[in-house]
Design a protein around this motif. Structure first.
Motif, short mmCIF file in Angstrom:
data_model
loop_
_atom_site.label_atom_id
_atom_site.label_comp_id
_atom_site.label_asym_id
_atom_site.label_seq_id
_atom_site.Cartn_x
_atom_site.Cartn_y
_atom_site.Cartn_z
N GLY A 1 -8.58 61.27 -22.74
CA GLY A 1 -8.37 60.37 -23.87
C GLY A 1 -8.53 61.03 -25.22
N LEU A 2 -9.40 62.03 -25.32
CA LEU A 2 -9.68 62.65 -26.62
C LEU A 2 -8.64 63.70 -27.02
N VAL A 3 -7.82 64.15 -26.07
CA VAL A 3 -6.82 65.18 -26.40
C VAL A 3 -5.87 64.75 -27.52
N PRO A 4 -5.27 63.56 -27.47
CA PRO A 4 -4.38 63.17 -28.56
C PRO A 4 -5.10 63.12 -29.92
N GLY A 5 -6.39 62.77 -29.91
CA GLY A 5 -7.14 62.76 -31.16
C GLY A 5 -7.29 64.15 -31.75
N SER A 6 -7.54 65.13 -30.88
CA SER A 6 -7.65 66.52 -31.36
C SER A 6 -6.31 67.00 -31.93
N LEU A 7 -5.23 66.62 -31.26
CA LEU A 7 -3.90 67.00 -31.77
C LEU A 7 -3.60 66.31 -33.10
N ALA A 8 -4.03 65.05 -33.23
CA ALA A 8 -3.82 64.34 -34.49
C ALA A 8 -4.63 64.98 -35.61
N GLY A 9 -5.87 65.38 -35.29
CA GLY A 9 -6.68 66.06 -36.29
C GLY A 9 -6.07 67.39 -36.70
N ALA A 10 -5.52 68.13 -35.73
CA ALA A 10 -4.86 69.40 -36.04
C ALA A 10 -3.64 69.17 -36.93
N TRP A 11 -2.88 68.10 -36.64
CA TRP A 11 -1.72 67.78 -37.47
C TRP A 11 -2.17 67.44 -38.90
N GLY A 12 -3.26 66.73 -39.02
CA GLY A 12 -3.76 66.39 -40.35
C GLY A 12 -4.18 67.62 -41.15
N TYR A 13 -4.55 68.69 -40.46
CA TYR A 13 -4.96 69.94 -41.11
C TYR A 13 -3.83 70.99 -41.07
N ARG A 14 -2.59 70.56 -40.91
CA ARG A 14 -1.50 71.51 -40.71
C ARG A 14 -1.31 72.47 -41.88
N ARG A 15 -1.62 72.03 -43.10
CA ARG A 15 -1.48 72.94 -44.24
C ARG A 15 -2.44 74.11 -44.13
N GLU A 16 -3.65 73.82 -43.65
CA GLU A 16 -4.64 74.89 -43.50
C GLU A 16 -4.32 75.83 -42.34
N LEU A 17 -3.42 75.40 -41.46
CA LEU A 17 -3.04 76.25 -40.32
C LEU A 17 -1.95 77.26 -40.69
N ALA A 18 -1.35 77.11 -41.85
CA ALA A 18 -0.28 78.02 -42.26
C ALA A 18 -0.77 79.46 -42.27
N GLY A 19 0.00 80.34 -41.65
CA GLY A 19 -0.36 81.75 -41.63
C GLY A 19 -1.35 82.13 -40.55
N GLN A 20 -1.72 81.19 -39.67
CA GLN A 20 -2.70 81.49 -38.63
C GLN A 20 -2.07 81.53 -37.23
N ARG A 21 -0.78 81.71 -37.16
CA ARG A 21 -0.10 81.66 -35.87
C ARG A 21 -0.66 82.70 -34.89
#
Length: 253
Positions: free
Chosen positions: A51-71
């Motif tokens: 059940g918590l997996v979609p929440g983690s993905l939603a949180g990651a999506w919310g932080y997508r700007r901070e993920l730029a350049g971290q591929r």
């Protein structure tokens, strides 16, 4: 399960998703809630993980700007989280249920301790980042440490996010906001692979998993936007009270 219990599980999912996106340790909200409604510990754990997996993905999506350049970093550490999460899930399934019931109080106690000491950990990491340039350098021990945390997350995972941000915060020279975004991705990977394994072979209560998933998705989006603005003392106090309540219930049950 009646309507009130379903609503409370949904709300617990919202709280857990919000907390996980902002800090970590949302399991200390949902897991005790399920136990309070009489769900068997192992079933509660696997259903909660899925059940918590979609929440983690939603949180990651919310932080997508901070993920730029971290591929590249996501790919490297993501492999570690994937391997560890799979190993943790297998351990949960092959060990007898009694072993889980004996270990869980220790894990809950550890989770509560990490939530209490979280501000000191965060302050220490923040101080270190104030003294060192954010040049993206990484320590060699971060990869195996992420793998070990994946094992922990696949098996139970309370306060996994707190541990993850501490490890990568110490070992990776990067801003805390970008590291928090990375933490959400790594936790999602560890929980995702363990959840997939549980879905295939474990005893999952799919209604519970669905309720938590809906709530955690809402909470993940909220946590990414407003989690850093929540009063940290009040937030940690709620988690600690819930965690201690679950610990006492295990010890006297």
């Amino acid at each position: 399960m009646d309507l009130l219990q379903s609503a409370l599980i949904l709300l617990a999912g919202v709280g857990a998703g919000t907390i996980n996106a902002a800090v970590g340790s949302g399991t200390l909200i949902t897991f005790p809630t399920l136990l309070a409604f009489g769900v068997p510990p192992v079933t509660a754990n696997v259903s909660n993980t899925i059940g918590l997996v979609p929440g983690s993905l939603a949180g990651a999506w919310g932080y997508r700007r901070e993920l730029a350049g971290q591929r590249g970093r996501i790919l490297r550490f993501g492999v570690a989280a994937l391997i560890g999460g799979a190993a943790g899930a297998v351990l949960l399934l092959v060990l007898p249920p009694g072993a889980f019931e004996m270990i869980v109080p220790v894990l809950i106690g550890l989770g509560v301790l990490l939530v209490i000491t979280g501000p000191r950990i965060s302050a220490w990491v923040a101080k270190r980042h104030g003294e060192a340039p954010d040049d993206g350098s990484e320590r060699w021990w971060v990869w195996p440490s992420v793998a070990l945390l994946g094992v922990y997350g696949g098996y139970f995972g309370a306060a996994q996010g707190v541990l993850m941000i501490a490890i990568i915060g110490i070992g990776v020279a990067e801003s805390l906001q970008r590291l928090n975004a990375l933490k959400n991705i790594l936790v999602a990977i560890a929980n995702g692979i363990s959840g997939l394994i549980f879905a295939l072979v474990a005893d999952v209560d799919w209604k519970i998993a669905a309720l938590i998933a809906v709530g955690a998705t809402i909470g993940g989006l909220l946590g990414a936007r407003i989690g850093r603005k929540l009063p940290p003392v009040a937030l940690r106090a709620v988690i600690v009270v819930v965690g201690l309540t679950a610990l006492v219930a295990f010890l006297i049950g």
